[in-house]
Design a protein around this motif. Structure first.
Motif, PDB file in Angstrom:
ATOM      1  N   ARG A 125       0.848  -1.181   0.000  1.00  0.00           N
ATOM      2  CA  ARG A 125       0.000   0.000   0.000  1.00  0.00           C
ATOM      3  C   ARG A 125       0.890   1.239   0.000  1.00  0.00           C
ATOM      4  N   VAL A 126       0.675   2.125  -0.962  1.00  0.00           N
ATOM      5  CA  VAL A 126       1.543   3.282  -1.164  1.00  0.00           C
ATOM      6  C   VAL A 126       0.777   4.569  -0.885  1.00  0.00           C
ATOM      7  N   GLU A 127       1.466   5.530  -0.273  1.00  0.00           N
ATOM      8  CA  GLU A 127       0.941   6.887  -0.101  1.00  0.00           C
ATOM      9  C   GLU A 127       2.006   7.868  -0.595  1.00  0.00           C
ATOM     10  N   GLU A 128       1.606   8.772  -1.463  1.00  0.00           N
ATOM     11  CA  GLU A 128       2.493   9.815  -1.964  1.00  0.00           C
ATOM     12  C   GLU A 128       2.002  11.163  -1.447  1.00  0.00           C
ATOM     13  N   PHE A 129       2.901  11.910  -0.807  1.00  0.00           N
ATOM     14  CA  PHE A 129       2.540  13.203  -0.239  1.00  0.00           C
ATOM     15  C   PHE A 129       3.270  14.315  -0.988  1.00  0.00           C
ATOM     16  N   GLY A 130       2.527  15.377  -1.301  1.00  0.00           N
ATOM     17  CA  GLY A 130       3.113  16.535  -1.943  1.00  0.00           C
ATOM     18  C   GLY A 130       3.848  17.405  -0.945  1.00  0.00           C
ATOM     19  N   PRO A 131       4.384  18.548  -1.401  1.00  0.00           N
ATOM     20  CA  PRO A 131       5.102  19.456  -0.506  1.00  0.00           C
ATOM     21  C   PRO A 131       4.251  19.846   0.697  1.00  0.00           C
ATOM     22  N   GLU A 132       4.901  19.894   1.858  1.00  0.00           N
ATOM     23  CA  GLU A 132       4.254  20.240   3.124  1.00  0.00           C
ATOM     24  C   GLU A 132       3.140  19.252   3.488  1.00  0.00           C
ATOM     25  N   ARG A 133       3.142  18.080   2.828  1.00  0.00           N
ATOM     26  CA  ARG A 133       2.213  16.987   3.147  1.00  0.00           C
ATOM     27  C   ARG A 133       0.746  17.362   2.910  1.00  0.00           C
ATOM     28  N   ARG A 134       0.499  18.340   2.053  1.00  0.00           N
ATOM     29  CA  ARG A 134      -0.869  18.822   1.868  1.00  0.00           C
ATOM     30  C   ARG A 134      -1.651  17.983   0.859  1.00  0.00           C
ATOM     31  N   GLU A 135      -0.959  17.282   0.002  1.00  0.00           N
ATOM     32  CA  GLU A 135      -1.631  16.450  -0.990  1.00  0.00           C
ATOM     33  C   GLU A 135      -1.233  15.003  -0.777  1.00  0.00           C
ATOM     34  N   CYS A 136      -2.180  14.095  -0.939  1.00  0.00           N
ATOM     35  CA  CYS A 136      -1.871  12.676  -0.737  1.00  0.00           C
ATOM     36  C   CYS A 136      -2.583  11.841  -1.789  1.00  0.00           C
ATOM     37  N   SER A 137      -1.818  10.958  -2.422  1.00  0.00           N
ATOM     38  CA  SER A 137      -2.382   9.987  -3.354  1.00  0.00           C
ATOM     39  C   SER A 137      -2.116   8.598  -2.802  1.00  0.00           C
ATOM     40  N   GLU A 138      -3.113   7.726  -2.872  1.00  0.00           N
ATOM     41  CA  GLU A 138      -2.966   6.368  -2.367  1.00  0.00           C
ATOM     42  C   GLU A 138      -3.265   5.365  -3.469  1.00  0.00           C
ATOM     43  N   TYR A 139      -2.475   4.300  -3.496  1.00  0.00           N
ATOM     44  CA  TYR A 139      -2.712   3.242  -4.477  1.00  0.00           C
ATOM     45  C   TYR A 139      -1.982   1.977  -4.024  1.00  0.00           C
ATOM     46  N   SER A 140      -2.200   0.886  -4.731  1.00  0.00           N
ATOM     47  CA  SER A 140      -1.586  -0.402  -4.380  1.00  0.00           C
ATOM     48  C   SER A 140      -0.647  -0.857  -5.488  1.00  0.00           C
ATOM     49  N   LEU A 141       0.392  -1.590  -5.091  1.00  0.00           N
ATOM     50  CA  LEU A 141       1.331  -2.189  -6.029  1.00  0.00           C
ATOM     51  C   LEU A 141       1.520  -3.655  -5.647  1.00  0.00           C
ATOM     52  N   ASP A 142       1.934  -4.450  -6.635  1.00  0.00           N
ATOM     53  CA  ASP A 142       2.033  -5.895  -6.407  1.00  0.00           C
ATOM     54  C   ASP A 142       3.426  -6.366  -6.035  1.00  0.00           C
ATOM     55  N   THR A 143       4.482  -5.714  -6.563  1.00  0.00           N
ATOM     56  CA  THR A 143       5.841  -6.227  -6.390  1.00  0.00           C
ATOM     57  C   THR A 143       6.798  -5.132  -5.934  1.00  0.00           C
ATOM     58  N   LEU A 144       7.933  -5.554  -5.377  1.00  0.00           N
ATOM     59  CA  LEU A 144       8.965  -4.613  -4.976  1.00  0.00           C
ATOM     60  C   LEU A 144       9.575  -3.902  -6.184  1.00  0.00           C
ATOM     61  N   ASP A 145       9.656  -4.594  -7.316  1.00  0.00           N
ATOM     62  CA  ASP A 145      10.152  -3.948  -8.538  1.00  0.00           C
ATOM     63  C   ASP A 145       9.288  -2.743  -8.892  1.00  0.00           C
ATOM     64  N   GLU A 146       7.984  -2.894  -8.744  1.00  0.00           N
ATOM     65  CA  GLU A 146       7.079  -1.779  -9.026  1.00  0.00           C
ATOM     66  C   GLU A 146       7.274  -0.653  -8.011  1.00  0.00           C
ATOM     67  N   VAL A 147       7.454  -1.023  -6.747  1.00  0.00           N
ATOM     68  CA  VAL A 147       7.675  -0.012  -5.716  1.00  0.00           C
ATOM     69  C   VAL A 147       8.927   0.804  -6.039  1.00  0.00           C
ATOM     70  N   ALA A 148      10.029   0.120  -6.353  1.00  0.00           N
ATOM     71  CA  ALA A 148      11.278   0.810  -6.663  1.00  0.00           C
ATOM     72  C   ALA A 148      11.099   1.757  -7.845  1.00  0.00           C
ATOM     73  N   ARG A 149      10.407   1.305  -8.872  1.00  0.00           N
ATOM     74  CA  ARG A 149      10.196   2.151 -10.052  1.00  0.00           C
ATOM     75  C   ARG A 149       9.357   3.370  -9.710  1.00  0.00           C
ATOM     76  N   HIS A 150       8.329   3.174  -8.894  1.00  0.00           N
ATOM     77  CA  HIS A 150       7.461   4.297  -8.528  1.00  0.00           C
ATOM     78  C   HIS A 150       8.174   5.312  -7.636  1.00  0.00           C
ATOM     79  N   VAL A 151       9.073   4.841  -6.766  1.00  0.00           N
ATOM     80  CA  VAL A 151       9.845   5.777  -5.950  1.00  0.00           C
ATOM     81  C   VAL A 151      10.650   6.714  -6.858  1.00  0.00           C
ATOM     82  N   VAL A 152      11.368   6.124  -7.818  1.00  0.00           N
ATOM     83  CA  VAL A 152      12.197   6.919  -8.720  1.00  0.00           C
ATOM     84  C   VAL A 152      11.339   7.886  -9.531  1.00  0.00           C
TER      85      VAL A 152
END
Length: 215
Positions: free
Chosen positions: A182-209
């Motif tokens: 389960r992933v959460e992405e926060f914008g500057p100052e934590r004011r924006e948040c997007s949530e979504y799911s990923l299946d594999t660590l490879d996907e997580v690594a790619r999404h971080v970058v």
């Protein structure tokens, strides 16, 4: 009374300012905050708290999520001289040499050398506290493209920001959620948040970058 020399009837900050003035030090920026005295300088924030059962002054200096130095002394003058020395530009090594009760923060030298993310990775990978977040970091260690990001662990969560860390930074946070993540992405100052799911660590690594590249 443990602190008769500070005359703290109007607060710790005022007492410290009076004491500093008597020593010929300019520390007029002290303010009271949550039972401590806080001084914001061009080189980070210095905090002083006092002991309640025995005389003592605890000192911490931090900036951008990194602790420069921390320590304690029973001498008010030494505590104030240390804060003034840091405010006036003393280098880290000279500072801890002049005030041996102050010790460098865990990442302080790495911060100065521009390798704070590398040092944080190493420290967390070698941790004996094998929480869910720490196990996730171990699993991501082979992804070299992630080593430029600053990791933090909170029990089952693993978080990444850009180094050096700041409360206003964009934040990528994730945790295990069943067989996936389960992933959460926060914008500057934590004011924006997007949530979504990923299946594999490879996907997580790619999404971080991709997340930090998009900023």
């Amino acid at each position: 009374m443990l602190y008769p020399d500070l005359y703290m009837s109007d607060g710790l900050a005022e007492g410290l300012k009076r004491c500093a003035s008597g020593l010929g030090l300019t520390l007029d920026g002290f303010v009271d905050e949550c039972g401590r005295a806080k001084l914001v300088t061009d080189r980070g924030t210095a905090l002083i708290n006092v002991g309640v059962s025995e005389r003592g002054f605890g000192i911490g200096i931090h900036e951008s999520g990194v602790e420069w130095a921390a320590g304690a002394t029973g001498d008010a003058a030494q505590a104030l001289r240390a804060v003034a020395s840091w405010q006036d530009g003393a280098s880290l090594d000279n500072f801890v040499s002049e005030f041996p009760f102050m010790k460098p923060g865990r990442l302080a030298h790495a911060f100065l050398e521009g390798r704070v993310a590398e040092a944080q990775w190493q420290d967390l990978l070698e941790s004996v506290y094998h929480t869910g977040g720490q196990r996730l970091l171990v699993s991501l260690a082979p992804f070299s493209e992630l080593r430029s990001f600053y990791p933090e662990i909170s029990y089952g969560d693993l978080r990444f920001t850009m180094p050096p860390p700041s409360r206003d930074d964009r934040l990528f946070r994730f945790r295990r959620d069943g067989p996936g993540f389960r992933v959460e992405e926060f914008g500057p100052e934590r004011r924006e948040c997007s949530e979504y799911s990923l299946d594999t660590l490879d996907e997580v690594a790619r999404h971080v970058v991709e997340f930090f590249a998009s900023g």
